[in-house]
Design a protein around this motif. Sequence first.
Motif, PDB file in Angstrom:
ATOM      1  N   ALA A 390      -5.484  20.573   5.309  1.00 48.39           N
ATOM      2  CA  ALA A 390      -6.025  19.593   5.899  1.00 48.39           C
ATOM      3  C   ALA A 390      -6.908  18.875   4.865  1.00 48.39           C
ATOM      4  N   ALA A 391      -7.354  19.446   3.949  1.00 49.35           N
ATOM      5  CA  ALA A 391      -8.358  18.468   3.076  1.00 49.35           C
ATOM      6  C   ALA A 391      -7.487  17.938   2.220  1.00 49.35           C
ATOM      7  N   LEU A 392      -6.364  18.547   1.572  1.00 45.55           N
ATOM      8  CA  LEU A 392      -5.457  17.708   0.664  1.00 45.55           C
ATOM      9  C   LEU A 392      -4.694  16.664   1.421  1.00 45.55           C
ATOM     10  N   MET A 393      -4.232  17.009   2.608  1.00 47.74           N
ATOM     11  CA  MET A 393      -3.550  15.842   3.273  1.00 47.74           C
ATOM     12  C   MET A 393      -4.512  14.861   3.455  1.00 47.74           C
ATOM     13  N   SER A 394      -5.382  15.066   4.313  1.00 45.11           N
ATOM     14  CA  SER A 394      -6.447  13.799   4.507  1.00 45.11           C
ATOM     15  C   SER A 394      -6.885  13.046   3.448  1.00 45.11           C
ATOM     16  N   THR A 395      -7.035  13.621   2.276  1.00 45.72           N
ATOM     17  CA  THR A 395      -7.533  12.858   1.092  1.00 45.72           C
ATOM     18  C   THR A 395      -6.160  12.027   0.574  1.00 45.72           C
ATOM     19  N   LEU A 396      -4.939  12.658   0.593  1.00 48.05           N
ATOM     20  CA  LEU A 396      -3.774  11.771   0.312  1.00 48.05           C
ATOM     21  C   LEU A 396      -3.583  10.545   1.314  1.00 48.05           C
ATOM     22  N   MET A 397      -4.102  10.917   2.626  1.00 47.92           N
ATOM     23  CA  MET A 397      -3.827   9.700   3.728  1.00 47.92           C
ATOM     24  C   MET A 397      -4.935   8.828   3.557  1.00 47.92           C
ATOM     25  N   MET A 398      -5.938   9.127   3.050  1.00 46.60           N
ATOM     26  CA  MET A 398      -7.191   8.175   2.710  1.00 46.60           C
ATOM     27  C   MET A 398      -6.841   7.275   1.411  1.00 46.60           C
ATOM     28  N   ALA A 403      -4.524   1.920   0.052  1.00 50.33           N
ATOM     29  CA  ALA A 403      -3.362   1.333  -0.907  1.00 50.33           C
ATOM     30  C   ALA A 403      -2.555   0.324   0.024  1.00 50.33           C
ATOM     31  N   LEU A 404      -2.446   0.904   1.389  1.00 53.67           N
ATOM     32  CA  LEU A 404      -1.979  -0.066   2.442  1.00 53.67           C
ATOM     33  C   LEU A 404      -2.803  -1.413   2.598  1.00 53.67           C
ATOM     34  N   GLU A 405      -4.069  -1.351   2.537  1.00 59.38           N
ATOM     35  CA  GLU A 405      -4.859  -2.327   2.526  1.00 59.38           C
ATOM     36  C   GLU A 405      -4.818  -3.285   1.311  1.00 59.38           C
ATOM     37  N   MET A 406      -4.766  -2.495   0.276  1.00 63.56           N
ATOM     38  CA  MET A 406      -4.841  -3.323  -0.715  1.00 63.56           C
ATOM     39  C   MET A 406      -3.238  -4.280  -1.058  1.00 63.56           C
ATOM     40  N   THR A 407      -2.147  -3.818  -0.428  1.00 59.35           N
ATOM     41  CA  THR A 407      -1.124  -4.401  -0.274  1.00 59.35           C
ATOM     42  C   THR A 407      -0.696  -5.157   0.872  1.00 59.35           C
ATOM     43  N   GLY A 408      -1.874  -5.596   1.603  1.00 66.59           N
ATOM     44  CA  GLY A 408      -1.879  -6.331   2.684  1.00 66.59           C
ATOM     45  C   GLY A 408      -1.535  -5.917   4.271  1.00 66.59           C
ATOM     46  N   ARG A 409      -1.244  -4.746   4.237  1.00 71.57           N
ATOM     47  CA  ARG A 409      -0.594  -4.068   5.538  1.00 71.57           C
ATOM     48  C   ARG A 409      -1.863  -3.401   6.180  1.00 71.57           C
ATOM     49  N   PHE A 410      -2.689  -4.398   6.890  1.00 68.63           N
ATOM     50  CA  PHE A 410      -3.857  -3.821   7.599  1.00 68.63           C
ATOM     51  C   PHE A 410      -3.808  -3.083   8.586  1.00 68.63           C
ATOM     52  N   ASP A 411      -2.630  -3.353   9.695  1.00 68.18           N
ATOM     53  CA  ASP A 411      -2.573  -2.530  10.815  1.00 68.18           C
ATOM     54  C   ASP A 411      -2.076  -1.098  10.504  1.00 68.18           C
ATOM     55  N   GLU A 412      -1.567  -1.165   9.447  1.00 65.00           N
ATOM     56  CA  GLU A 412      -1.011   0.588   9.008  1.00 65.00           C
ATOM     57  C   GLU A 412      -1.847   1.052   8.339  1.00 65.00           C
ATOM     58  N   ALA A 413      -2.840   0.480   7.563  1.00 64.68           N
ATOM     59  CA  ALA A 413      -3.912   1.167   7.073  1.00 64.68           C
ATOM     60  C   ALA A 413      -5.025   1.620   8.020  1.00 64.68           C
ATOM     61  N   ARG A 414      -5.358   0.731   9.220  1.00 62.19           N
ATOM     62  CA  ARG A 414      -6.356   1.236  10.053  1.00 62.19           C
ATOM     63  C   ARG A 414      -5.637   2.598  10.839  1.00 62.19           C
ATOM     64  N   ALA A 415      -4.347   2.514  11.077  1.00 61.35           N
ATOM     65  CA  ALA A 415      -3.811   3.745  11.853  1.00 61.35           C
ATOM     66  C   ALA A 415      -3.852   5.042  11.002  1.00 61.35           C
ATOM     67  N   VAL A 416      -3.586   4.670   9.669  1.00 60.68           N
ATOM     68  CA  VAL A 416      -3.424   5.955   8.882  1.00 60.68           C
ATOM     69  C   VAL A 416      -4.928   6.416   8.547  1.00 60.68           C
ATOM     70  N   ARG A 417      -5.831   5.457   8.446  1.00 60.67           N
ATOM     71  CA  ARG A 417      -7.307   5.999   8.227  1.00 60.67           C
ATOM     72  C   ARG A 417      -7.654   6.815   9.335  1.00 60.67           C
ATOM     73  N   LEU A 418      -7.495   6.302  10.695  1.00 60.38           N
ATOM     74  CA  LEU A 418      -7.957   7.040  11.685  1.00 60.38           C
ATOM     75  C   LEU A 418      -7.281   8.373  11.664  1.00 60.38           C
ATOM     76  N   ASP A 419      -5.979   8.575  11.671  1.00 61.40           N
ATOM     77  CA  ASP A 419      -5.515   9.976  11.559  1.00 61.40           C
ATOM     78  C   ASP A 419      -6.083  10.833  10.490  1.00 61.40           C
ATOM     79  N   SER A 420      -6.309  10.019   9.248  1.00 53.89           N
ATOM     80  CA  SER A 420      -6.717  10.861   8.004  1.00 53.89           C
ATOM     81  C   SER A 420      -8.193  11.481   8.418  1.00 53.89           C
ATOM     82  N   LEU A 421      -8.927  10.905   9.242  1.00 57.70           N
ATOM     83  CA  LEU A 421     -10.261  11.386   9.673  1.00 57.70           C
ATOM     84  C   LEU A 421     -10.247  12.672  10.653  1.00 57.70           C
TER      85      LEU A 421
END
Length: 450
Positions: A390-398, A403-421
């Motif tokens: 989980a430590a490695l997986m959540s880091t990769l998801m962060m 990266a999703l935010e950097m490429t303008g995909r803000f909704d996807e970024a929020r969902a992935v960030r929430l899951d990573s936490l």
Amino acid sequence: MRSLLAVAAVSLASCAPLDSTATRAPALDSTLPAMQSFAPTPAQPPMRSNSQIAQDFLDLAFMMESGRPVPMLTRYEGLITVRTTGATSPTLERDLALLLQRLRREAGLNIEATAAPGANITIEALPSAALQRAVPRAACFVVPNVSSWEEFNRLRRSPQLDWTTLPRRDRAAIFVPSDAAPQEIRDCLHEELAQALGPLNDLYRLPDSVFNDDNIHAVLTGFDMLILKVHYAPEFRNGMSRAEVARRLPGVLARLNPAGERGGQGSTGGISRDWINAMQIALSPGDTPGRRREAAARAVRLANTFGWSGAREGFAHYAYGRLMVGYDDAHAQAAFMASAEAYAQSPTTRIHSAHVAVQLAAFEMRRGNGAGVLEIVVPEIPVARAHENAALMSTLMMFQAEALEMTGRFDEARAVRLDSLSWARYGFGSDANVRARQREISGLRPATRT
């Protein structure tokens, strides 16, 4: 013995590697999403031939990590009972129950939990500081012939605690941190209980095992379950010598692992104390940075001299890269790329590649290359999930969320960030440690890096 350095699951290509082990705390009340944890899944069977597994078993069972020989095979007889004491947590108890279930199902062991004080194996949870005062830089460890911390301290300099003097196994105590992240405690349970039951050695050459000082694998693998099943095969008994076990071992493996008779991967090589000593210095936080870098470079050269490929070559490059971060980032990145290339040679080192991906993604994020980060980390997230890290997986998801935010995909970024936490709570423990990892990754972005 699981080292503190190894349980620092990932460190990033920033000015200094993150070592979250020093400040981890139990996951209690939290403002983060609910903690996620893994459901038990059967491990994949080993991919090597039985002839190679036979050599691995002998080196694991008849040698200590220090290189001292173990004169005879020892194991428990009859029902093996396990109890917990000390400041245990609900996640520890759950993870132990799942582990015992796997040991019964996959290794065929006659093992169960008990509340009786006369258990064969006692798992005691204590503050990390107490463990480190006794065994510096150890996250957890196992000791024979005792059943409590008090008994261990009373006998700690006694020959009674020497594994090589045992004619059989009757009692052992495993000491784990009570104030660590749930994943770190679970990892300790898997590694230390496996050694309490079976082989006492670790071999760097094993790509698919917790019996490896690189500590890449977090939970017992199919290879590990086979090794434990062999250790308790009815053809063996307490007191047998290496030669006696070696004579019966081919028949035991043919019976327990018939697929290994049809071939599989070839030899993974021998043992080099020079290479092991170099890696121990490279991984030792007690040595100077210059001496550690020199030792890691020597390990790389030795691996090349021996013609090694795969796990040992990859880990030597990985260790060297870690030590070059912040000192010579160009050489650090080159080392990580060499590590990735070595690990890419076999499907048994996919989880190793996922660790390297964190380092390579950090370099791409510092360049502002969001698309490059996604290309690196997205394929590795299912690998980390499959290996229950989980430590490695959540880091990769962060990384993915940034990266999703950097490429303008803000909704996807929020969902992935929430899951990573949710996964980070299991992997890193306290809210403070989860937020620290999140800030560190976010701080790699050019727009936010200070």
